[in-house]
Motif scaffolding. Structure first.
Motif, mmCIF file in Angstrom:
data_model
loop_
_atom_site.group_PDB
_atom_site.id
_atom_site.type_symbol
_atom_site.label_atom_id
_atom_site.label_comp_id
_atom_site.label_asym_id
_atom_site.label_seq_id
_atom_site.Cartn_x
_atom_site.Cartn_y
_atom_site.Cartn_z
ATOM 1 N N ARG A 56 46.042 -12.027 43.076
ATOM 2 C CA ARG A 56 46.719 -12.479 43.450
ATOM 3 C C ARG A 56 45.280 -14.123 44.143
ATOM 4 O O ARG A 56 44.815 -14.926 44.163
ATOM 5 N N GLN A 57 43.528 -13.141 44.266
ATOM 6 C CA GLN A 57 42.276 -14.572 45.099
ATOM 7 C C GLN A 57 41.326 -14.267 44.307
ATOM 8 O O GLN A 57 40.582 -15.348 43.884
ATOM 9 N N PHE A 58 40.952 -13.373 43.019
ATOM 10 C CA PHE A 58 40.254 -13.620 41.815
ATOM 11 C C PHE A 58 40.652 -13.773 40.303
ATOM 12 O O PHE A 58 40.379 -14.391 39.768
ATOM 13 N N VAL A 59 41.444 -12.689 39.615
ATOM 14 C CA VAL A 59 41.336 -12.747 38.860
ATOM 15 C C VAL A 59 42.033 -13.985 38.019
ATOM 16 O O VAL A 59 41.591 -14.825 37.071
ATOM 17 N N PRO A 60 43.144 -14.850 38.180
ATOM 18 C CA PRO A 60 43.732 -16.099 38.323
ATOM 19 C C PRO A 60 42.307 -16.977 37.441
ATOM 20 O O PRO A 60 42.907 -18.005 36.672
ATOM 21 N N LYS A 61 41.554 -17.441 38.335
ATOM 22 C CA LYS A 61 40.453 -18.379 38.272
ATOM 23 C C LYS A 61 39.437 -18.015 36.777
ATOM 24 O O LYS A 61 39.578 -19.290 36.937
ATOM 25 N N LEU A 62 39.472 -16.586 36.631
ATOM 26 C CA LEU A 62 38.914 -16.691 35.473
ATOM 27 C C LEU A 62 39.796 -16.795 33.965
ATOM 28 O O LEU A 62 39.163 -15.814 32.896
ATOM 29 N N SER A 63 41.200 -16.925 33.870
ATOM 30 C CA SER A 63 41.806 -16.169 32.562
ATOM 31 C C SER A 63 41.466 -16.892 31.382
ATOM 32 O O SER A 63 41.416 -16.639 30.676
ATOM 33 N N GLU A 64 40.069 -17.745 31.763
ATOM 34 C CA GLU A 64 39.386 -18.497 30.302
ATOM 35 C C GLU A 64 38.442 -18.477 30.318
ATOM 36 O O GLU A 64 38.175 -18.346 29.282
ATOM 37 N N GLY A 65 37.723 -17.243 30.941
ATOM 38 C CA GLY A 65 36.433 -16.500 30.685
ATOM 39 C C GLY A 65 37.126 -15.070 29.974
ATOM 40 O O GLY A 65 37.556 -14.629 29.046
ATOM 41 N N ASN A 66 35.383 -14.538 29.613
ATOM 42 C CA ASN A 66 34.909 -13.062 28.861
ATOM 43 C C ASN A 66 35.651 -12.007 29.672
ATOM 44 O O ASN A 66 35.092 -11.637 29.467
ATOM 45 N N LEU A 67 37.155 -11.980 29.207
ATOM 46 C CA LEU A 67 37.095 -10.875 30.494
ATOM 47 C C LEU A 67 36.735 -9.559 30.314
ATOM 48 O O LEU A 67 37.242 -8.967 30.313
ATOM 49 N N ASP A 68 36.737 -9.571 28.638
ATOM 50 C CA ASP A 68 36.484 -8.009 27.997
ATOM 51 C C ASP A 68 34.725 -7.647 29.085
ATOM 52 O O ASP A 68 34.479 -6.802 29.207
ATOM 53 N N ASN A 69 34.186 -8.960 28.954
ATOM 54 C CA ASN A 69 33.215 -8.964 29.944
ATOM 55 C C ASN A 69 33.008 -8.694 31.747
ATOM 56 O O ASN A 69 31.738 -8.097 32.726
ATOM 57 N N LEU A 70 34.298 -8.305 32.393
ATOM 58 C CA LEU A 70 34.878 -8.357 33.574
ATOM 59 C C LEU A 70 35.362 -6.650 34.026
ATOM 60 O O LEU A 70 36.066 -6.407 33.269
ATOM 61 N N PHE A 71 35.153 -6.008 34.699
ATOM 62 C CA PHE A 71 35.450 -4.912 35.544
ATOM 63 C C PHE A 71 35.848 -4.810 36.833
ATOM 64 O O PHE A 71 35.111 -5.132 37.534
ATOM 65 N N LEU A 72 37.323 -4.366 37.579
ATOM 66 C CA LEU A 72 37.115 -4.486 38.342
ATOM 67 C C LEU A 72 37.765 -3.200 39.079
ATOM 68 O O LEU A 72 38.044 -1.985 38.354
ATOM 69 N N PHE A 73 36.999 -3.174 39.792
ATOM 70 C CA PHE A 73 36.810 -1.648 41.350
ATOM 71 C C PHE A 73 37.794 -1.969 42.393
ATOM 72 O O PHE A 73 37.579 -1.890 44.033
ATOM 73 N N PRO A 74 38.764 -2.256 42.739
ATOM 74 C CA PRO A 74 39.468 -1.972 43.669
ATOM 75 C C PRO A 74 39.315 -0.397 44.856
ATOM 76 O O PRO A 74 38.819 0.068 44.284
ATOM 77 N N THR A 75 40.401 -0.966 46.143
ATOM 78 C CA THR A 75 39.766 0.500 47.063
ATOM 79 C C THR A 75 39.091 0.978 46.323
ATOM 80 O O THR A 75 38.809 2.051 47.171
ATOM 81 N N PHE A 80 40.435 1.639 38.524
ATOM 82 C CA PHE A 80 39.038 0.418 37.325
ATOM 83 C C PHE A 80 40.166 0.211 37.196
ATOM 84 O O PHE A 80 40.920 1.218 35.918
ATOM 85 N N TYR A 81 40.122 -0.886 36.367
ATOM 86 C CA TYR A 81 40.844 -1.841 35.333
ATOM 87 C C TYR A 81 39.745 -2.509 34.905
ATOM 88 O O TYR A 81 38.981 -2.917 35.051
ATOM 89 N N ARG A 82 40.089 -2.766 33.104
ATOM 90 C CA ARG A 82 39.881 -3.032 32.591
ATOM 91 C C ARG A 82 40.803 -4.114 31.138
ATOM 92 O O ARG A 82 41.674 -3.379 31.303
ATOM 93 N N GLN A 83 40.009 -4.740 31.005
ATOM 94 C CA GLN A 83 41.174 -5.918 29.462
ATOM 95 C C GLN A 83 40.465 -4.647 28.836
ATOM 96 O O GLN A 83 39.897 -4.794 27.956
ATOM 97 N N GLU A 84 42.302 -4.865 27.858
ATOM 98 C CA GLU A 84 42.551 -4.397 26.681
ATOM 99 C C GLU A 84 43.485 -4.955 25.572
ATOM 100 O O GLU A 84 44.263 -4.937 26.722
ATOM 101 N N ASN A 85 43.327 -5.377 25.033
ATOM 102 C CA ASN A 85 44.069 -6.283 24.140
ATOM 103 C C ASN A 85 45.287 -7.589 24.778
ATOM 104 O O ASN A 85 45.542 -7.931 25.172
ATOM 105 N N GLY A 86 43.800 -7.800 26.050
ATOM 106 C CA GLY A 86 44.525 -8.648 26.847
ATOM 107 C C GLY A 86 45.066 -8.114 27.814
ATOM 108 O O GLY A 86 45.810 -9.237 28.631
ATOM 109 N N GLU A 87 45.323 -7.684 28.181
ATOM 110 C CA GLU A 87 45.974 -7.443 29.399
ATOM 111 C C GLU A 87 44.942 -6.320 30.224
ATOM 112 O O GLU A 87 44.453 -5.444 29.714
ATOM 113 N N TRP A 88 45.138 -5.886 31.820
ATOM 114 C CA TRP A 88 44.494 -4.976 32.729
ATOM 115 C C TRP A 88 45.357 -3.559 32.219
ATOM 116 O O TRP A 88 46.583 -3.245 32.845
#
Length: 252
Positions: A56-75, A80-88
């Protein structure tokens, strides 16, 4: 900011009060800077929020960025979530067991009585939220606006008192302050230092090649465990200072 930071391979950011105001969507200027940074640099984001909050807060704003370089570590790094084939894709989650969650919810009820906490007349979202790998108490609810919660416990004294009581009921679990008015509970040893170790393991970058940016390094703060990792870090007071740091790193 040290000059050698320009040679770091992974920049790790806290979310609330570092990249965005507490529980608020990241603004367009920050999103533009991060998209530009992601073109050539790997970024990890670690906070007490759930993946749904990131979405809600962060990911949608970066949808046109190089998400292969983005790694998410919630809680706090318990997932841990990462991009693979256009999906988290969820790589791992240290999910709390049902009996652990039951004990945590009961402990909060007991603690409220012990410290005399009165549930506010208006609660925004869930007061005690099951985030899967973490249970989080928010004094006015999980979605309370900053105008409501901002002045409740700025020095953390109320929450630190609550945590001391909670530790008596939950001695085997990790309990820390989070955000502006929250308390996070995870399994013992799961904090942002744990998240750094998972970044080394899954992203394959040594901590000496990381840099951390956050707002809450005081004792009891959720960025404080970073100090023990040896990762170089900088303390920012708000997203505006993070923007200046990003501009400096990119020579803007």
């Amino acid at each position: 900011m040290k000059k050698e930071w320009k040679n770091k391979k992974l920049f790790v950011f806290d979310l609330d009060k570092t990249l965005a105001e507490s529980k608020q969507p990241m603004d367009d200027e920050m999103a533009d800077l991060l998209r530009l940074f992601l073109q050539s640099v790997k970024i990890a984001v670690i906070s007490g929020g759930s993946f749904a909050q990131y979405d809600r807060q962060f990911v949608p704003k970066l949808s046109e960025g190089n998400l292969d370089n983005l790694f998410l570590f919630p809680t706090c790094g318990s997932s841990f979530y990462r991009q693979e084939n256009g999906e988290w894709r969820n790589v791992y989650t240290e999910t709390l067991l049902d009996n652990e969650k039951k004990d945590i919810f009961a402990a909060f009820d007991s603690m409220f009585l012990d410290v005399g906490f009165s549930i506010p007349e208006v609660v925004y979202g869930e007061l005690v939220e099951d985030r899967g790998a973490q249970v989080t108490f928010s004094a006015f609810g999980a979605t309370a606006p900053l105008s409501v919660k901002g002045g409740w416990d700025p020095d953390r004294k109320k929450r630190l008192k609550m945590i001391e009581v909670l530790k008596k009921y939950l001695p085997e679990l990790e309990i820390r302050t989070g955000g502006t008015s929250s308390i996070d509970v995870t399994r013992k040893g799961i904090d942002k230092a744990y998240g750094i170790a998972q970044m080394e393991k899954h992203i394959g970058i040594s901590r000496k090649d990381m840099a951390f940016v956050g707002d809450d390094f005081e004792e009891g703060g959720n960025d404080h465990p970073i100090i023990s990792t040896g990762v170089e870090y900088v303390h920012v007071k708000n997203p505006s200072q993070t923007k200046e740091l990003l501009k400096s790193l990119m020579g803007l």
